[in-house]
Design an enzyme around this catalytic site. Structure first.
Site, PDB file in Angstrom:
ATOM      1  N   CYS A  16       0.849  -1.198   0.000  1.00  0.00           N
ATOM      2  CA  CYS A  16       0.000   0.000   0.000  1.00  0.00           C
ATOM      3  C   CYS A  16       0.880   1.242   0.000  1.00  0.00           C
ATOM      4  O   CYS A  16       2.110   1.147   0.053  1.00  0.00           O
ATOM      5  CB  CYS A  16      -0.925   0.012   1.211  1.00  0.00           C
ATOM      6  N   CYS A  19       3.660   1.706   2.554  1.00  0.00           N
ATOM      7  CA  CYS A  19       4.942   1.022   2.305  1.00  0.00           C
ATOM      8  C   CYS A  19       5.888   1.916   1.502  1.00  0.00           C
ATOM      9  O   CYS A  19       7.038   2.134   1.882  1.00  0.00           O
ATOM     10  CB  CYS A  19       4.716  -0.283   1.544  1.00  0.00           C
ATOM     11  N   CYS A  83      34.407 -24.233 -27.440  1.00  0.00           N
ATOM     12  CA  CYS A  83      34.513 -25.411 -26.576  1.00  0.00           C
ATOM     13  C   CYS A  83      34.156 -25.028 -25.148  1.00  0.00           C
ATOM     14  O   CYS A  83      33.859 -23.875 -24.853  1.00  0.00           O
ATOM     15  CB  CYS A  83      35.916 -26.017 -26.630  1.00  0.00           C
ATOM     16  N   CYS A  86      35.646 -21.987 -23.366  1.00  0.00           N
ATOM     17  CA  CYS A  86      35.081 -20.664 -23.671  1.00  0.00           C
ATOM     18  C   CYS A  86      33.924 -20.335 -22.723  1.00  0.00           C
ATOM     19  O   CYS A  86      33.902 -19.275 -22.098  1.00  0.00           O
ATOM     20  CB  CYS A  86      34.567 -20.625 -25.109  1.00  0.00           C
ATOM     21  N   ASP A 495      -0.956 -33.916  -2.009  1.00  0.00           N
ATOM     22  CA  ASP A 495      -2.155 -33.265  -1.500  1.00  0.00           C
ATOM     23  C   ASP A 495      -3.336 -34.056  -2.075  1.00  0.00           C
ATOM     24  O   ASP A 495      -3.249 -34.611  -3.165  1.00  0.00           O
ATOM     25  CB  ASP A 495      -2.196 -31.809  -1.984  1.00  0.00           C
ATOM     26  N   ASP A 689      -1.410 -28.204  -5.744  1.00  0.00           N
ATOM     27  CA  ASP A 689      -1.945 -27.294  -6.760  1.00  0.00           C
ATOM     28  C   ASP A 689      -1.163 -25.998  -6.874  1.00  0.00           C
ATOM     29  O   ASP A 689      -1.479 -25.147  -7.684  1.00  0.00           O
ATOM     30  CB  ASP A 689      -3.430 -27.004  -6.508  1.00  0.00           C
ATOM     31  N   ASP A 693      -0.748 -25.042  -1.347  1.00  0.00           N
ATOM     32  CA  ASP A 693       0.354 -25.936  -1.003  1.00  0.00           C
ATOM     33  C   ASP A 693       1.715 -25.282  -1.233  1.00  0.00           C
ATOM     34  O   ASP A 693       2.752 -25.956  -1.160  1.00  0.00           O
ATOM     35  CB  ASP A 693       0.270 -27.214  -1.854  1.00  0.00           C
TER      36      ASP A 693
END
Length: 794
Positions: A16, A19, A83, A86, A495, A689, A693
């Site tokens: 907000c 802050c 290679c 590099c 879950d 999901d 979690d």
């Protein structure tokens, strides 16, 4: 007065205006600092006096206030790497720069992925530093532009190869004269004619090796270019000296190695060309994903249908999509109904019915109805673009197993040069004293056979093909490190809701006739309970028409009461019926049985008489049992976490074959369960999901999110399974296993090749041109072995 520095930094965690005001106020109190913090843009514009304060102090102050400073990311295309030495050198230098958090340089797809603090370092500074090392770079082009650049690069490589081969073939014929005593025209044996053929190859076609060697040596490092330049130059200038000597002394027999230098350069170019062709095939997954996207869209503007390019579609545009057309961008249906084939995004083969208000995923196919949709996400914000971005970042990332190869290649070239010098000295002084041609041949062979190209390509090519294979199957690995770590999983925590189960309650059992169902559905249609929707949907599926409700009352925790067409309806628990004087003994035994199966059973009464019951449950996904059985066969321990009561949880677990159940767990407690399993020494994956979690997904060794296409939980997890298909989890583990096996094969053969090749060359048993051919073959073989992953079954 010193010059003020101006910077803009991103700030995270602001919620907000208080802050942004707080940060601004604190920063402006610091000596030499003038700050303006924008909440909307989540950025701070800061002017500061470097003699009084530095950015580290300013950032520390922001962090102390409880906010974060955003890290920026940039992807660069890097040109000129030959290679592993590099890529290792660039990565090492970038990671030492102030303001760079992490730099990963990928040799296989020639990119650098850099995480940096914009307040300390700018992209131009990073580009300039890479250019100073001797490589060209630019901000990464989009995939189509990059493919065009690659085609142009291949065309140039092919032209150089043709010219080099044309000039080298006559010299190769002179070599055959030595080997098989064939007739060779005197002109071809003339030293100065060989000089004329070899010189353009050495200094025009092969100039790139001199440039690369100079730039690397200038930066106190060495790579493949150094080895090639040293080896071919030694052969060329020794031959030139012999040509001059035979001109001065016509009777002498010269030892010419012009064919060695020219053929070596040609073979290296041939190997690099084949390598580039093969590497181009490793990024085919991204091209396939991009090809899914619609090229045009029909936009409704001023009541007219207008065909526009997909890039011209903007948010809130109204689009018309006819049957058979692709959904142009992400959006929602605002008019019409249809079914959508989402298989290319979610892996779900059955078309999904869509009505007004439903979400649409760009690149999916409209099957049978004309619809109007509103664009909600376009361009880089669409689900498809998010998937492409994850695959690109994963292909550009570096797996931990590659660190070993990087460390080895970093020291490899200087050691090889030392071995070549020692080989030359030993041959000249001990093995064949005074035999300069033989000593030179052995030293050149050592330089050429030991090129670390194969070592540098061993890991990134397999990671690129593996992540691409995963994307084609609906498995998104967030980075190469996650593709590697997935094979270590020995415990998976699931879950329940939305992961093992569908997350949407369905009617599983009904006892009663259709007339009774009409009363039940009508009553539930007035309820806001989640189970009510399932009952109404079930009734409509069975062709039941709803009636008019005259009175309705929800009884919290027990059920509902309703009056419909003069009939008094009760739907709910035993207690609801008991409190209203209704006997239900005839259905009691059946109700207990349904509850034992983990279902929510509800009694139905009409006018004080028990008439039936209906049971609703969050049903198990059709493929859950097979998927979990496949995981058990891989030797993985399965655990189910849920906030449900233990009886319901165990019922679901029994259906799918999970032995360990932890029930009645709050979302915030799931992370602690994962930690407990980790403390027991288990390598734990969490499947959820990606929203409620998130803490558990973040703390697990591997977080696997069940994605829904538009809501892909990329940020929370390390691996995302599109479409919620659980069968993809064992496939993700198998793909990780096969990729790691492929990487180990590549590393073994790359190391074995160099380990065996160097002593053979040092013993003089390998002609330089044979060493060049073997070196080219080793790089190509590693890439071809990685491409085998495209055909593996998972």
């Amino acid at each position: 007065m010193s010059e003020q520095k101006q910077v803009q930094i991103g700030i995270t965690g602001m919620t907000c205006a208080a802050c942004s005001s707080r940060i601004e106020k604190v920063l402006n109190k610091m000596d030499g600092v003038n700050a303006n913090v924008n909440l909307t843009l989540e950025k701070a514009s800061i002017s500061y006096d470097p003699n009084q304060v530095n950015m580290d102090v300013i950032q520390a102050k922001i962090n102390k206030l409880g906010y974060g400073v955003k890290k920026e990311k940039v992807e660069l295309d890097v040109f000129g790497m030959t290679c592993a030495a590099c890529s290792t050198r660039i990565e090492k230098v970038l990671n030492k720069m102030d303001g760079i958090e992490k730099a990963t340089v990928n040799l296989a797809n020639e990119t650098a992925l850099i995480e940096y603090e914009a307040s300390t370092v700018q992209v131009d500074d990073i580009i300039h530093r890479i250019q100073k090392l001797g490589y060209d770079t630019k901000q990464r082009a989009d995939q189509k532009e990059k493919e065009l650049d690659k085609e142009e690069e291949l065309k140039q490589k092919r032209m150089k190869l043709y010219i080099s081969a044309a000039l080298s073939l006559p010299l190769l014929y002179t070599m055959l004269e030595h080997l098989f005593n064939l007739y060779v025209p005197p002109l071809l044996m003339n030293p100065w004619f060989q000089f004329l053929l070899a010189t353009p190859v050495q200094f025009v076609i092969g100039w790139q090796f001199y440039v690369g060697a100079y730039k690397n040596l200038r930066n106190k490092t060495a790579n493949m270019d150094v080895l090639i330049a040293l080896g071919t130059s030694a052969a060329y200038f020794y031959s030139l000296a012999q040509a001059i000597e035979v001109t001065i002394h016509p009777g002498m027999m010269p030892h010419l190695y012009f064919e060695t230098s020219a053929i070596l350069i040609t073979l290296v170019l041939l190997g690099k060309y084949f390598e580039s062709v093969a590497k181009g095939r490793t990024t085919i997954a991204i091209s396939k994903l991009l090809d899914l996207q619609a090229k045009e869209a029909t936009v409704i503007r001023e009541n007219e249908e207008v065909k526009v390019k997909i890039e011209e579609v903007v948010v809130d545009d109204i689009l018309l999509v006819r049957p058979g057309e692709k959904i142009p961008v992400d959006g929602e249906v605002i008019k019409g109904t249809t079914s959508i084939d989402e298989s290319m995004i979610t892996g779900e083969s059955i078309p999904i019915e869509k009505v007004v208000g439903d979400t649409l995923i760009g690149a999916t196919i409209n099957k049978n109805g004309t619809i109007h949709m509103k664009a909600t996400k376009v361009g880089k914000d669409t689900a498809l673009s998010s998937i492409v971005k994850v695959v690109e970042e994963a292909q550009g990332s570096k797996a931990p197993i590659q660190r070993m190869a990087d460390v080895i290649s970093g020291y490899f070239v200087p050691i090889v040069v030392i071995i070549a010098v020692l080989t030359f000295i030993i041959w000249m002084s001990l093995v064949a004293p005074g035999d300069l041609p033989q000593a030179l041949s052995a030293a050149i062979a050592v330089l050429v056979i030991a090129c670390p190209c194969a070592l540098g390509l061993a890991t990134p090519t397999s990671i690129m093909v593996g992540t691409g294979k995963g994307a084609e199957n609906g498995i998104l690995y967030k980075g190469g490190e996650h593709l590697e770590s997935t094979h270590k999983i020995n415990t998976i925590v699931f879950d329940k809701t939305g992961t093992i189960t569908k997350g949407q309650p369905e009617v599983t059992d009904y006892e009663g006739d259709l007339d009774l169902l009409a009363y039940v559905a009508t009553a539930e249609n007035s309820s806001e309970h989640p189970l009510a929707d399932a009952i109404v949907k079930y009734a409509k599926t069975n062709g039941v028409e709803l009636k008019q409700t005259e009175a309705f009352e929800a009884v919290p925790g027990h059920g509902i009461k309703a009056t419909i067409e003069g009939e008094n309806i009760l739907i709910g628990t035993r207690k609801l019926l008991s409190n209203n004087g209704v006997s239900y003994e005839v259905f009691d035994q059946r109700m207990e049985q349904l509850e034992t199966e983990g279902k929510t059973a509800m009694l139905i009464a009409v006018n004080g008489q028990s008439k039936g019951l209906i049971a609703v449950a969050d049903t198990v996904k059709e493929t859950a049992k097979k998927a979990l059985s496949d995981l058990k066969k891989l030797g993985i321990e399965l655990v189910m976490l849920t906030g449900d009561n233990e009886r319901t949880a165990k019922s679901i677990a029994n259906q799918v074959g999970i032995d360990q159940v932890i029930a009645e767990v709050l979302p915030e407690q799931k992370a602690s369960v994962v930690q407990r399993l980790q403390k027991e020494g288990k390598y734990v994956a969490m499947v959820g999901d990606g929203i409620n979690d998130a803490p558990a997904l973040a703390i697990a060794d591997v977080g696997i999110a069940i994605g829904t296409g538009t809501d892909v939980a990329i940020e929370a997890a390390d691996v995302t399974i599109l479409g919620g298909e659980l069968l993809l989890i064992p496939k993700a583990i198998k793909l990780s296993q096969k990729t790691i096996k492929n990487i180990r094969q590549n590393l073994f053969w790359a190391l074995a090749y160099n380990s065996a090749g160097i002593p053979i060359a040092a013993l003089g048993l390998l002609a330089p041109w044979v060493a060049g051919a073997a070196m080219a073959f080793s790089s190509v073989s590693v890439v071809l072995n990685a491409l085998r992953l495209k055909r593996v079954k998972i």
